[in-house]
Write a protein that holds these residues in place. Structure first.
Motif, PDB file in Angstrom:
ATOM      1  N   GLY A 156       0.816  -1.208   0.000  1.00 27.72           N
ATOM      2  CA  GLY A 156       0.000   0.000   0.000  1.00 27.72           C
ATOM      3  C   GLY A 156       0.848   1.256   0.000  1.00 27.72           C
ATOM      4  N   THR A 157       1.927   1.241   0.783  1.00 25.34           N
ATOM      5  CA  THR A 157       2.823   2.394   0.830  1.00 25.34           C
ATOM      6  C   THR A 157       3.514   2.591  -0.512  1.00 25.34           C
ATOM      7  OG1 THR A 157       3.202   2.049   3.196  1.00 25.34           O
ATOM      8  CG2 THR A 157       4.796   3.421   2.018  1.00 25.34           C
ATOM      9  N   LEU A 158       3.995   1.507  -1.102  1.00 25.88           N
ATOM     10  CA  LEU A 158       4.650   1.592  -2.412  1.00 25.88           C
ATOM     11  C   LEU A 158       3.707   2.161  -3.464  1.00 25.88           C
ATOM     12  CD1 LEU A 158       6.552  -1.821  -2.422  1.00 25.88           C
ATOM     13  CD2 LEU A 158       7.603   0.440  -2.337  1.00 25.88           C
ATOM     14  N   GLU A 159       2.452   1.764  -3.395  1.00 25.07           N
ATOM     15  CA  GLU A 159       1.468   2.241  -4.363  1.00 25.07           C
ATOM     16  C   GLU A 159       1.248   3.748  -4.240  1.00 25.07           C
ATOM     17  OE1 GLU A 159      -1.084   2.103  -7.513  1.00 25.07           O
ATOM     18  OE2 GLU A 159       0.171   0.469  -6.758  1.00 25.07           O
ATOM     19  N   SER A 160       1.407   4.282  -3.037  1.00 23.52           N
ATOM     20  CA  SER A 160       1.141   5.703  -2.808  1.00 23.52           C
ATOM     21  C   SER A 160       2.338   6.600  -3.110  1.00 23.52           C
ATOM     22  CB  SER A 160       0.730   5.918  -1.343  1.00 23.52           C
ATOM     23  OG  SER A 160       1.847   5.698  -0.469  1.00 23.52           O
ATOM     24  N   SER A 172      14.258   3.666   5.495  1.00 21.22           N
ATOM     25  CA  SER A 172      14.649   4.641   6.512  1.00 21.22           C
ATOM     26  C   SER A 172      13.461   5.520   6.901  1.00 21.22           C
ATOM     27  CB  SER A 172      15.794   5.517   6.002  1.00 21.22           C
ATOM     28  OG  SER A 172      16.923   4.738   5.656  1.00 21.22           O
ATOM     29  N   ALA A 173      13.617   6.284   7.975  1.00 21.49           N
ATOM     30  CA  ALA A 173      12.584   7.231   8.402  1.00 21.49           C
ATOM     31  C   ALA A 173      12.394   8.284   7.315  1.00 21.49           C
ATOM     32  CB  ALA A 173      12.993   7.877   9.725  1.00 21.49           C
ATOM     33  N   PRO A 174      11.173   8.753   7.080  1.00 16.38           N
ATOM     34  CA  PRO A 174       9.953   8.440   7.862  1.00 16.38           C
ATOM     35  C   PRO A 174       9.180   7.222   7.349  1.00 16.38           C
ATOM     36  CG  PRO A 174       9.459  10.144   6.272  1.00 16.38           C
ATOM     37  CD  PRO A 174      10.936   9.838   6.101  1.00 16.38           C
ATOM     38  N   LEU A 175       9.581   6.628   6.214  1.00 14.55           N
ATOM     39  CA  LEU A 175       8.806   5.521   5.642  1.00 14.55           C
ATOM     40  C   LEU A 175       8.964   4.234   6.449  1.00 14.55           C
ATOM     41  CD1 LEU A 175       9.488   6.178   1.852  1.00 14.55           C
ATOM     42  CD2 LEU A 175       7.395   6.660   3.125  1.00 14.55           C
ATOM     43  N   ASN A 176      10.221   3.883   6.745  1.00 12.25           N
ATOM     44  CA  ASN A 176      10.519   2.709   7.580  1.00 12.25           C
ATOM     45  C   ASN A 176       9.808   1.434   7.105  1.00 12.25           C
ATOM     46  OD1 ASN A 176      12.253   4.025   9.435  1.00 12.25           O
ATOM     47  ND2 ASN A 176      10.474   4.875  10.497  1.00 12.25           N
ATOM     48  N   LEU A 177       9.837   1.187   5.799  1.00 13.88           N
ATOM     49  CA  LEU A 177       9.239  -0.044   5.302  1.00 13.88           C
ATOM     50  C   LEU A 177      10.026  -1.259   5.780  1.00 13.88           C
ATOM     51  CD1 LEU A 177       8.231   0.703   1.593  1.00 13.88           C
ATOM     52  CD2 LEU A 177       6.779   0.620   3.620  1.00 13.88           C
ATOM     53  N   SER A 178       9.333  -2.329   6.024  1.00 15.27           N
ATOM     54  CA  SER A 178       9.967  -3.587   6.411  1.00 15.27           C
ATOM     55  C   SER A 178      10.853  -4.079   5.280  1.00 15.27           C
ATOM     56  CB  SER A 178       8.893  -4.627   6.730  1.00 15.27           C
ATOM     57  OG  SER A 178       9.399  -5.933   6.641  1.00 15.27           O
ATOM     58  N   GLN A 179      12.118  -4.367   5.580  1.00 13.62           N
ATOM     59  CA  GLN A 179      13.022  -4.837   4.537  1.00 13.62           C
ATOM     60  C   GLN A 179      12.562  -6.160   3.958  1.00 13.62           C
ATOM     61  OE1 GLN A 179      16.902  -3.455   6.874  1.00 13.62           O
ATOM     62  NE2 GLN A 179      17.422  -4.312   4.913  1.00 13.62           N
ATOM     63  N   ARG A 180      12.160  -7.088   4.823  1.00 16.24           N
ATOM     64  CA  ARG A 180      11.765  -8.404   4.318  1.00 16.24           C
ATOM     65  C   ARG A 180      10.503  -8.307   3.461  1.00 16.24           C
ATOM     66  NH1 ARG A 180      10.342 -10.825  10.312  1.00 16.24           N
ATOM     67  NH2 ARG A 180       8.535  -9.484  10.748  1.00 16.24           N
ATOM     68  N   ALA A 181       9.588  -7.426   3.825  1.00 20.18           N
ATOM     69  CA  ALA A 181       8.381  -7.247   3.011  1.00 20.18           C
ATOM     70  C   ALA A 181       8.724  -6.603   1.671  1.00 20.18           C
ATOM     71  CB  ALA A 181       7.364  -6.392   3.764  1.00 20.18           C
TER      72      ALA A 181
END
Length: 213
Positions: A156-160, A172-181
């Motif tokens: 969802g974040t990638l799509e936005s 990294s901040a502020p996104l802080n997406l899970s690396q494994r995901a």
């Protein structure tokens, strides 16, 4: 509901037994038995190939005839794609096999190529193709233990976002997406990278349905 990958415990290529390696296949939702590291590496390519629906190891032997004598031959894989089914024999180098095995493979290929399930060969050069393979292997083996909520949030974040963005920016901040995901999203072609280049923190992640080469 918060669920995890069905192969939650499989965070490595597998465990080593006396003769076998157990490969954690997400596509088949089981651990498959391989007879070598090269076979397990071939599984990485099958997992990444979007045309492959399923694949199997530990097959039943096939009877082949050599000089009027019958021998048993067991292929390494049976692969089902969207359009075809075929057997695969995996060897490091088919030019460096003994004559007896060569005769058996030739006999098996003659036999199976006359059926709806032909025999194909895969060697180390075709399986381990430089950074393309190294990146696929890294992404696959480091993308287990991803919960459904974690993955959905990542997608969802990638799509936005307005891509391309670097790996470092995304984790990294502020996104802080899970690396494994994120690694799972790349491996499953939800987003793309240049697979033929070393995967690093400055690697750009693209919005694309095709991995770039």
């Amino acid at each position: 509901m918060r669920t995890t990958d069905p192969l939650l415990s499989a965070t490595r290529i597998g465990r080593f037994g006396k003769h076998s390696i157990y490969f954690p296949s997400r596509k088949n939702i089981i651990q498959l038995t391989c007879n070598s590291v090269l076979e397990a590496d071939y599984c990485i390519n099958l997992e990444h190939d979007e045309t492959v629906v399923k694949y199997t190891t530990c097959l039943d032997p096939i009877k082949v005839a050599i000089a009027d004598k019958e021998y048993s031959y067991t292929p390494d894989f049976l692969v089902d794609t969207r359009e075809e089914q075929f057997y695969v024999e995996v060897k490091p180098d088919f030019k460096n096999i003994n004559n007896r095995l060569k005769e058996k493979l030739e006999a098996a290929k003659r036999l199976l190529d006359q059926t709806a399930t032909p025999l194909r060969f895969a060697d180390v050069l075709g399986i381990r193709r430089g950074f393309i393979f190294l990146n696929k292997k890294f992404l696959y083996l480091n993308s287990f233990n991803v919960t459904s909520d974690e993955y959905e949030h990542c997608l969802g974040t990638l799509e936005s976002l307005k891509l391309p963005l670097s790996l470092n920016t995304l984790i990294s901040a502020p996104l802080n997406l899970s690396q494994r995901a994120l690694y799972k999203a790349i491996f499953e072609n939800k987003v793309s990278i240049h697979l033929n280049k070393q995967f690093r923190l400055d690697t750009l992640i693209y919005r694309s349905q095709c991995h770039m080469s």
